[in-house]
Design a protein around this motif. Structure first.
Motif, PDB file in Angstrom:
ATOM      1  N   GLY A 140       0.834  -1.191   0.000  1.00 29.41           N
ATOM      2  CA  GLY A 140       0.000   0.000   0.000  1.00 29.41           C
ATOM      3  C   GLY A 140       0.872   1.246   0.000  1.00 29.41           C
ATOM      4  N   VAL A 141       0.289   2.365  -0.407  1.00 26.99           N
ATOM      5  CA  VAL A 141       1.009   3.640  -0.412  1.00 26.99           C
ATOM      6  C   VAL A 141       0.163   4.670   0.331  1.00 26.99           C
ATOM      7  CG1 VAL A 141       2.079   5.460  -1.784  1.00 26.99           C
ATOM      8  CG2 VAL A 141       2.100   3.107  -2.624  1.00 26.99           C
ATOM      9  N   LEU A 142       0.791   5.328   1.297  1.00 25.45           N
ATOM     10  CA  LEU A 142       0.152   6.407   2.037  1.00 25.45           C
ATOM     11  C   LEU A 142       0.810   7.717   1.633  1.00 25.45           C
ATOM     12  CD1 LEU A 142      -1.582   7.724   4.219  1.00 25.45           C
ATOM     13  CD2 LEU A 142       0.100   6.952   5.931  1.00 25.45           C
ATOM     14  N   PHE A 143       0.072   8.547   0.879  1.00 23.70           N
ATOM     15  CA  PHE A 143       0.553   9.870   0.489  1.00 23.70           C
ATOM     16  C   PHE A 143       0.089  10.871   1.539  1.00 23.70           C
ATOM     17  CE2 PHE A 143      -0.067   7.715  -3.675  1.00 23.70           C
ATOM     18  CZ  PHE A 143       1.231   7.812  -4.167  1.00 23.70           C
ATOM     19  N   VAL A 144       1.033  11.573   2.150  1.00 30.25           N
ATOM     20  CA  VAL A 144       0.706  12.589   3.149  1.00 30.25           C
ATOM     21  C   VAL A 144       1.132  13.950   2.612  1.00 30.25           C
ATOM     22  CG1 VAL A 144       1.038  13.393   5.509  1.00 30.25           C
ATOM     23  CG2 VAL A 144       0.999  10.940   5.023  1.00 30.25           C
ATOM     24  N   GLN A 145       0.154  14.822   2.389  1.00 30.46           N
ATOM     25  CA  GLN A 145       0.438  16.168   1.888  1.00 30.46           C
ATOM     26  C   GLN A 145       0.574  17.119   3.071  1.00 30.46           C
ATOM     27  OE1 GLN A 145      -1.799  17.799  -1.542  1.00 30.46           O
ATOM     28  NE2 GLN A 145      -2.201  19.601  -0.270  1.00 30.46           N
ATOM     29  N   LEU A 146       1.740  17.728   3.207  1.00 32.80           N
ATOM     30  CA  LEU A 146       1.976  18.780   4.195  1.00 32.80           C
ATOM     31  C   LEU A 146       1.724  20.106   3.491  1.00 32.80           C
ATOM     32  CD1 LEU A 146       5.274  17.427   5.846  1.00 32.80           C
ATOM     33  CD2 LEU A 146       2.883  16.810   6.330  1.00 32.80           C
TER      34      LEU A 146
END
Length: 681
Positions: free
Chosen positions: A154-160
């Motif tokens: 899985g891929v978790l994209f976290v936008q700051l």
């Protein structure tokens, strides 16, 4: 597999240790509560310990029932569960344990008092970290679901949101973000910069990242010639219009993905707190369930409540401190911003993390979540002010929490961290020069101008929470009221015209950070020659203003031009007359400006503020210290960080969110997702 087994065993030992500490803390909290609260007492401290243990066991049985009921009934039921659910659990536990004196009313009071004490104990014993939140979410995460393809990462994209590359680089070097620093130092992660296209705003960048294109989004808000009205990207109805125009069904999240707290969905099958789907799916049961699970825990509601209240008072103190110290640049920070900051930096951060934890538990292949903490504070305080850097440190703790929660998920997750744009700062245009951009245009044109320059980003975030959590009945009315407040806040400035008139004035001037947009109302775009013929003083007056770096538009042949006080450049041919007005904005300025001007939705005139060559300051056309939208400073310097193997082989330069979209899709492919990759074309 051995690594997974070892990690699982370690997690179980950690769970047992946390459980023991939580039981001890609850016991101490009840002892202190008994000493403080008349009518609540026990024969011995063992009775308090027994009640703490019994409350935990009763909660395992009763809490899921309360959560499911409240999630299906509506938002009001969620709040009632948060307020009295734990009291009911406590009262049942008290009735089961002999030697305790209490009534239903004192049980309710005891729950709140012990929650306050427990929160203080938790904060003191964890040194103010998010361990309490992790403990609360980890218990549910352990009850993970089974996935049919655990071999697919899985891929978790976290936008700051809004974090500039130089700011985060400095924070890493200074040790201010320990999790990110440790990941990079280990060599497991790599860190680099990417360049957003013009406009440097969340709507354009997030549309490009999630859907592969920035075409047709000239700013955060703009006059739409087809609809003949102003579109604002963080109004749910407008966000839906914008996404419907761009979606192909093959966005970044189309393959078992979920969008959390974004403007657009990325074609995810499911979305929560996502602006373009708030009106379509108002009243998300899963969002309310995540709310209820967190708030129904002993310290969950109290944690968010105390953090929200503390954030309000902290903001008011910090705002006053700026005034007392005469710090510049600065803007007035009122109670409205204090409330919005509390929502984004306390409630929304916890809710986003709870929703991500639920998706990790489900084994969702692709998750994209946006944390707006730094962006919201830096807008009003500045990029390097203590409160902004504290928000950055809080985001680092959140990343650490997400990484820990991902360790117990049913599939391995790869964490990718990115920002959608950077920021620049400076004294707002109106404060520095005594008039807004709309006033200046009205003066040069001798026309009534509709001036739209109020900052409404934070209001949109608050509206997304109200809209997605609410349902019918009273909850729906509350959400509808939130929509009305947002719409009024966004439309009222639009009625404030330069001179007598209303929203039907012939010229619309909008501010989007330090990027201004000038539109003649109607369905066609005017050339520079047509503007000069109708208002001879407009372009020379704007270009010659000390607060303007350049104005840009197209000629009758469709060629793009940028015009400054000392010269002009034909962007299409590269020919320069006099001094190149784009010389101080970077080697990519002509390229990204040309792309923006070629879109039919572009304004008749783009107006970009000047940039100070010494300080890098810009002058926002909104009342903001930190801003983004145009060129100048660090607003087009964004962050990309990911696992070293996924970052290998990236292009030397990533320019534009559309290019970044292709990079992220390639990462999904490397993880075994999107085998057919329908969006490759």
């Amino acid at each position: 597999m051995p690594t997974r087994v070892a990690r699982t065993r370690g997690a179980r030992i950690s769970d047992l240790a946390r459980l023991a500490l939580a039981w001890a803390a609850s016991t101490v909290a009840l002892i202190i509560t008994g000493a403080l609260l008349p009518g609540f007492s026990a024969a011995s401290w063992w009775s308090y310990a027994a009640v703490a243990a019994a409350a935990g066991l009763v909660g395992l049985v009763l809490r899921p029932v309360l959560v499911e009921i409240s999630a299906r009934v509506g938002w009001v039921a969620v709040l009632l569960t948060a307020l009295v659910g734990q009291a009911l659990i406590m009262y049942v536990a008290i009735r089961l344990v002999p030697g305790i004196e209490s009534t239903p009313l004192t049980a309710l009071a005891a729950t709140w008092v012990s929650a306050v004490v427990g929160t203080l104990i938790s904060w003191a014993t964890t040194a103010g970290t998010d361990d309490g939140l992790i403990t609360s979410l980890a218990g549910r995460a352990r009850r993970q679901e089974t996935v049919t393809d655990p071999e697919v990462d899985g891929v978790l994209f976290v936008q700051l949101d809004g974090v500039p590359f130089p700011v985060l680089q400095w924070a890493i070097q200074s040790g201010g973000v320990p999790h990110l620093r440790r990941w990079l130092a280990s060599g497991d992660y790599q860190f680099r910069e990417w360049t957003p296209q013009l406009p440097c705003t969340t709507p354009a960048s997030q549309m490009g990242i999630l859907h592969g294109t920035v075409a047709g989004i000239p700013a955060f808000r703009w006059y739409d010639r087809e609809l003949q009205r102003v579109l604002v990207a963080n109004r749910p109805a407008d966000a839906r219009v914008i996404e419907d125009r761009h979606s192909t069904g093959q966005g970044l999240l189309c393959d078992d993905g979920v969008s959390i707290s974004n403007l657009f969905t990325g074609d995810a099958p499911r979305s929560f707190l996502t602006m373009s789907r708030v009106e379509v799916r108002r009243g998300s049961t899963q969002t309310r369930r995540a709310f209820a699970w967190f708030f129904a825990t002993p310290n969950g509601f109290m944690r968010s409540f105390t953090r929200t209240v503390a954030e309000i008072f902290k903001e008011r103190w910090q705002a006053r401190r700026q005034v007392k110290r005469d710090l510049n640049p600065r803007v007035r920070r009122d109670w409205t911003f204090a409330l919005l900051r509390a929502v984004t930096n306390a409630l929304l951060r916890d809710l986003n993390t709870a929703l991500v934890a639920e998706e990790l538990r489900r084994g969702t292949k692709c998750i994209y979540v946006d944390y707006v903490d730094y962006d919201e504070i830096a807008h009003h305080a500045g990029m390097f002010r203590p409160e902004s850097l504290a928000a950055l440190d809080g985001l680092d703790r959140t990343l650490g929490a997400l990484a820990e929660l991902a360790g117990s998920a049913p599939r391995r997750y790869r964490l990718v961290v990115l920002s959608d744009h950077g920021q620049s700062q400076g004294t707002p245009f109106a404060d520095r020069y005594g008039q807004a951009l709309g006033d200046l245009c009205a003066e040069l044109m001798q026309e009534h101008v509709q001036n739209v320059d109020a900052s409404v980003e934070g209001l949109g975030r608050a509206d997304s929470i109200a809209g997605d959590v609410a349902s019918g009945g009273l909850s729906g009315k509350l959400a509808g009221r939130a929509d009305e407040v947002l719409t009024k806040a966004q439309e009222t400035p639009a009625q404030q015209t330069s001179g007598p008139g209303g929203a039907e004035d012939p010229v619309v001037v909008l501010g989007s950070g330090n990027l201004g947009l000038v539109y003649l109302r109607g369905d066609r775009r005017l050339s520079l020659q047509a503007l000069e013929h109708r208002w001879p003083s407009l372009v020379p007056g704007l270009a010659g203003h000390p607060g303007v770096g350049f104005v840009a538009g197209i000629d009758e042949e469709g060629g793009a031009w940028a015009i400054g006080s000392g010269g002009r450049i034909n962007i299409t041919s590269g020919a320069v007359e006099g001094t190149d007005p784009l010389a101080g904005f970077g080697p990519h300025a002509a390229r990204v400006l040309n792309l923006a001007l070629m879109h039919p939705e572009a304004p008749d005139l783009y107006v970009n503020s000047a940039v100070d060559p010494v300080t890098g300051d810009v002058a926002a056309f909104e009342g903001l210290v930190g801003s983004h939208g145009g060129l100048g400073g660090w607003q087009d310097r964004a962050v990309l960080m990911g696992p070293a193997d996924l970052m290998a082989g990236l292009p030397e330069r990533i320019e534009g969110a559309g290019e970044l979209h292709r990079v992220l899709v390639a990462m999904l492919e490397s993880c075994g997702q999107r085998a057919t990759t329908a969006s490759r074309g």
